[in-house]
Scaffold this active site. Structure first.
Site, PDB file in Angstrom:
ATOM      1  N   HIS A 123       0.825  -1.178   0.068  1.00 31.76           N
ATOM      2  CA  HIS A 123       0.102   0.345   0.184  1.00 31.76           C
ATOM      3  C   HIS A 123       0.908   1.280  -0.048  1.00 31.76           C
ATOM      4  O   HIS A 123       1.937   1.426   0.715  1.00 31.76           O
ATOM      5  CB  HIS A 123      -0.902   0.117   1.231  1.00 31.76           C
ATOM      6  CG  HIS A 123      -0.387  -0.313   2.554  1.00 31.76           C
ATOM      7  ND1 HIS A 123       0.366   1.037   3.204  1.00 31.76           N
ATOM      8  CD2 HIS A 123       0.331  -1.167   3.347  1.00 31.76           C
ATOM      9  CE1 HIS A 123       0.807   0.558   4.364  1.00 31.76           C
ATOM     10  NE2 HIS A 123       0.694  -0.837   4.269  1.00 31.76           N
ATOM     11  N   ASP A 124       0.386   2.249  -0.909  1.00 25.07           N
ATOM     12  CA  ASP A 124       0.972   3.685  -0.698  1.00 25.07           C
ATOM     13  C   ASP A 124       2.356   3.785  -1.278  1.00 25.07           C
ATOM     14  O   ASP A 124       2.876   4.712  -1.276  1.00 25.07           O
ATOM     15  CB  ASP A 124       0.720   4.154   0.596  1.00 25.07           C
ATOM     16  CG  ASP A 124      -0.448   4.182   1.361  1.00 25.07           C
ATOM     17  OD1 ASP A 124      -1.294   4.724   0.745  1.00 25.07           O
ATOM     18  OD2 ASP A 124      -0.816   3.704   2.222  1.00 25.07           O
ATOM     19  N   GLY A 141       4.936  -1.479   2.727  1.00 26.21           N
ATOM     20  CA  GLY A 141       4.225  -0.001   2.484  1.00 26.21           C
ATOM     21  C   GLY A 141       4.968   1.328   2.485  1.00 26.21           C
ATOM     22  O   GLY A 141       6.168   1.361   3.095  1.00 26.21           O
TER      23      GLY A 141
END
Length: 261
Positions: A123-124, A141
């Protein structure tokens, strides 16, 4: 979905938008909030969850899990997304997660990248263009990866780290600090800098003067024996005659995490 091929065993939810020439193979799932650009190809058993936007001419070979929820305990179902550019290749069992509400809300991948089998982008993360992730390379992440980066097999990058453009991370190396542009990292417990990626730079058209300037910057940063502040002072001197050294200096100044040293 005009002009798209959808295998009879595939599931494409109402609301999904498929461009011309899109191929959806056997036993695929395409979610309702997914947009796919022209001529993108999904092999068998791929799943794409949204919100996800995928550009044109991408290839997902098979068993890819794209746009899944972030693997983050803080995620509470907020609307977050994944954006993928054009002409990327995703080999078997790639996993690419959407962003988190507290981390910017978006995972973004550029153009012309190769993600080989079992690679993972969490994520991200922000991945540039023309990168190669070899088998089982993994980003935690919030990792940022510049253009023309190579992650060798089983390489792993700790959350919130940055990998500068043209860097090379060797097989099995674990990265827990920022890697400046052009630097090679080799496995030694956690990864350690081991020179510059001179062979890769030659292949991309860097001439001998540019490579020599980058080598001087590397020596100042990693071989001088001084502190980071002392190395930075030397880099400021070198940056006057080299855009590449200025890129290294700007990378260092923009970071919140310690450099890999």
């Amino acid at each position: 979905m005009a002009g798209a091929f959808i295998h009879p065993s595939a599931v494409v939810e109402a609301g999904a938008k498929l461009g011309a020439g899109v191929h959806v193979g056997a036993f695929c799932y395409i979610g309702s909030e997914v947009e796919v650009g022209d001529n993108t190809h999904f092999g068998p058993h791929c799943s794409v969850h949204g919100p996800t936007r995928i550009g044109r001419d991408n290839r997902f070979i098979g068993h890819c899990a794209i746009g899944g929820e972030p693997q983050d305990k803080k995620y509470e179902g907020e609307r977050v997304e994944l954006v993928i550019g054009d002409r990327n290749l995703f080999r078997e069992f790639c996993t690419i997660n959407r962003g988190t509400g507290s981390g910017g809300g978006i995972t973004r991948i550029g153009n012309d990248n190769w993600f080989l089998a079992y690679t993972h982008v969490a994520h991200d993360c922000i991945v540039g263009s023309h990168c190669v992730f070899s088998n089982n390379a993994t980003l935690a992440g919030h990792v940022s990866v510049g253009d023309h980066v190579i992650l060798s097999g089983f390489a792993g990058v700790h959350q919130f780290c940055r990998i500068g453009a043209h860097a090379f991370v060797g097989m099995g190396a674990f990265v827990n600090g920022d890697v400046p542009p052009f630097v090679m990292v080799a496995q030694e417990g956690y990864g350690r800098p081991r020179g510059i990626n001179s062979e890769g730079l030659k292949r991309r058209g860097f001439d001998s003067d540019r490579i020599s300037a980058i080598k001087r910057a590397y020596r100042a940063l990693y071989m001088s024996g001084g502190t980071l502040d002392e190395a930075r002072t030397r880099l400021v001197e070198l940056a006057g005659g080299s855009e590449d050294v200025r890129a290294v200096l700007e990378f260092i100044d923009a970071g919140d995490r310690p450099l890999l040293r």
